[in-house]
Design an enzyme around this catalytic site. Structure first.
Site, PDB file in Angstrom:
ATOM      1  N   ILE A 202      43.550  16.142  24.632  1.00 32.18           N
ATOM      2  CA  ILE A 202      44.694  16.508  25.107  1.00 32.18           C
ATOM      3  C   ILE A 202      44.150  16.538  27.303  1.00 32.18           C
ATOM      4  O   ILE A 202      44.124  17.618  26.631  1.00 32.18           O
ATOM      5  CB  ILE A 202      45.377  17.285  24.846  1.00 32.18           C
ATOM      6  CG1 ILE A 202      47.242  17.225  25.530  1.00 32.18           C
ATOM      7  CG2 ILE A 202      45.342  18.615  25.386  1.00 32.18           C
ATOM      8  CD1 ILE A 202      47.635  18.850  24.652  1.00 32.18           C
ATOM      9  N   SER A 203      45.260  15.877  27.629  1.00 35.81           N
ATOM     10  CA  SER A 203      45.223  15.642  28.993  1.00 35.81           C
ATOM     11  C   SER A 203      45.140  17.323  29.932  1.00 35.81           C
ATOM     12  O   SER A 203      46.541  18.054  29.491  1.00 35.81           O
ATOM     13  CB  SER A 203      45.504  14.775  30.220  1.00 35.81           C
ATOM     14  OG  SER A 203      45.480  13.642  29.678  1.00 35.81           O
ATOM     15  N   GLN A 204      44.665  17.698  31.016  1.00 35.33           N
ATOM     16  CA  GLN A 204      45.072  18.645  31.673  1.00 35.33           C
ATOM     17  C   GLN A 204      46.105  18.891  31.983  1.00 35.33           C
ATOM     18  O   GLN A 204      46.569  17.442  32.401  1.00 35.33           O
ATOM     19  CB  GLN A 204      43.822  18.136  32.996  1.00 35.33           C
ATOM     20  CG  GLN A 204      43.923  19.389  33.843  1.00 35.33           C
ATOM     21  CD  GLN A 204      43.415  18.937  35.325  1.00 35.33           C
ATOM     22  OE1 GLN A 204      42.844  18.085  35.251  1.00 35.33           O
ATOM     23  NE2 GLN A 204      43.001  20.071  36.823  1.00 35.33           N
TER      24      GLN A 204
END
Ligand code: SAH
Length: 218
Positions: free
Chosen positions: A65-67
Site C-alpha cells: 500500500i503506497s505511502q
C-alpha cells in the site's frame, strides 16, 4: 475503557497535518477523505500501529500500500469534484478505493490477485463501502462495459500506458499512472481532450509491477 479509536484518529490527524497538508496537498475533498478513512483497518493487525507512518507498507502477496502522501498526491491530480465514476487498477488493500469512494459517486476497482481480491471485497462489505464495485481480472484491459470513466488511476507501475485505458477515458478525463522500468517509474498524468492526449510528467516514483496483457509479463 477502550482508547484505541482515539489513538488511531489522533495519528490520522497528525498524518494529514504533517505528511499531506505540510507538503502542499490543498484539495479539501482529499484532505477530508484521508482524515476519515481508517487506514489501520486496511493493513494486517500486526501492521496497524505503523499504518499512519510516512512510508509504504506490505499488504501480503508481495504487494504494498503506497505511502499516504503518494495516495493524496495521485488522488488530487485526478481533479475530482464529486459526480465522477472512477476506475482504479490494482485494488490491493482497498485503501485507495476507499479514499476515492468518499470523494466521488462511484468507484470501479480491478484486482488480478485472487487472494487480495477476495479479502478486500469482504472488507468493503464489512466497512459498508457501498459505492465501490470490484472485479477480478486483468486491469490493463480496463472495464469496457462500464466505460467511459471520468478518471482512471493505476496503482501499479507499467512499461506503457495501456491503450484500452486511454480508450475508456471520457473526453475531459484524467488518467494518473506510474510508467517506466521495473525498479523506478515516472508518475504520468494524461488528459484526454477533443484534440487528443496531453501528458504531464509529475516526477519519479516506485511501484510494484503492473502485470497483464498491456503491462509486464509475470
Ligand atoms: N491501490 C492499492 C495498491 C496495491 S499494490 C492499495 O490501496 O492498497 C498494486 C496492486 O495492483 C497489487 O494488489 C497487484 O496485485 C495489482 N495488480 C498488478 N497488476 C494488475 C493488473 N493488470 N490488474 C489488476 N491489478 C493488478
Amino acid at each position: 475503557m477502550n482508547d484505541e479509536p482515539n489513538k488511531f484518529a489522533r495519528w490520522r490527524r497528525d498524518m494529514v497535518e504533517n505528511q499531506i497538508i505540510a507538503r502542499g496537498v490543498a484539495d479539501a475533498a482529499v484532505i477530508d477523505a484521508m482524515t476519515r478513512v481508517p487506514r489501520h483497518l486496511f493493513v494486517s493487525e500486526a501492521m496497524a500501529e505503523s499504518a499512519y507512518g510516512d512510508f509504504p507498507l506490505p499488504i501480503g502477496e508481495g504487494q504494498t500500500i503506497s505511502q499516504p502522501y503518494i495516495i493524496a498526491e495521485m488522488t488530487q491530480r485526478l481533479e475530482l469534484s464529486g459526480s465522477e465514476r472512477v476506475l482504479e487498477i490494482g485494488t490491493g488493500s482497498g485503501y485507495q478505493a476507499a479514499i476515492l469512494s468518499k470523494i466521488v459517486y462511484k468507484v470501479y476497482t480491478i484486482e488480478r490477485n485472487n487472494t487480495l481480491f477476495v479479502q478486500t471485497r469482504k472488507l468493503f462489505d464489512r466497512l459498508k463501502y457501498h459505492n465501490i464495485v470490484t472485479r477480478y481480472s486483468d486491469g490493463t484491459q480496463g472495464w469496457k462495459q462500464e466505460g467511459p470513466f471520468d478518471a482512471i488511476i493505476v496503482t501499479a507501475g507499467g512499461n506503457q500506458v495501456p491503450t484500452p485505458l486511454v480508450d475508456q477515458l471520457a473526453i475531459g478525463g484524467r488518467l494518473v499512472m506510474p510508467v517506466g522500468g521495473l525498479h523506478s517509474q515516472e508518475l504520468l498524468k494524461i488528459e484526454k481532450t477533443e484534440n487528443g492526449i496531453q501528458t504531464t510528467n509529475l516526477g519519479g516514483c516506485r511501484f510494484v509491477k503492473l502485470i497483464g496483457q498491456h503491462g509486464w509479463s509475470e
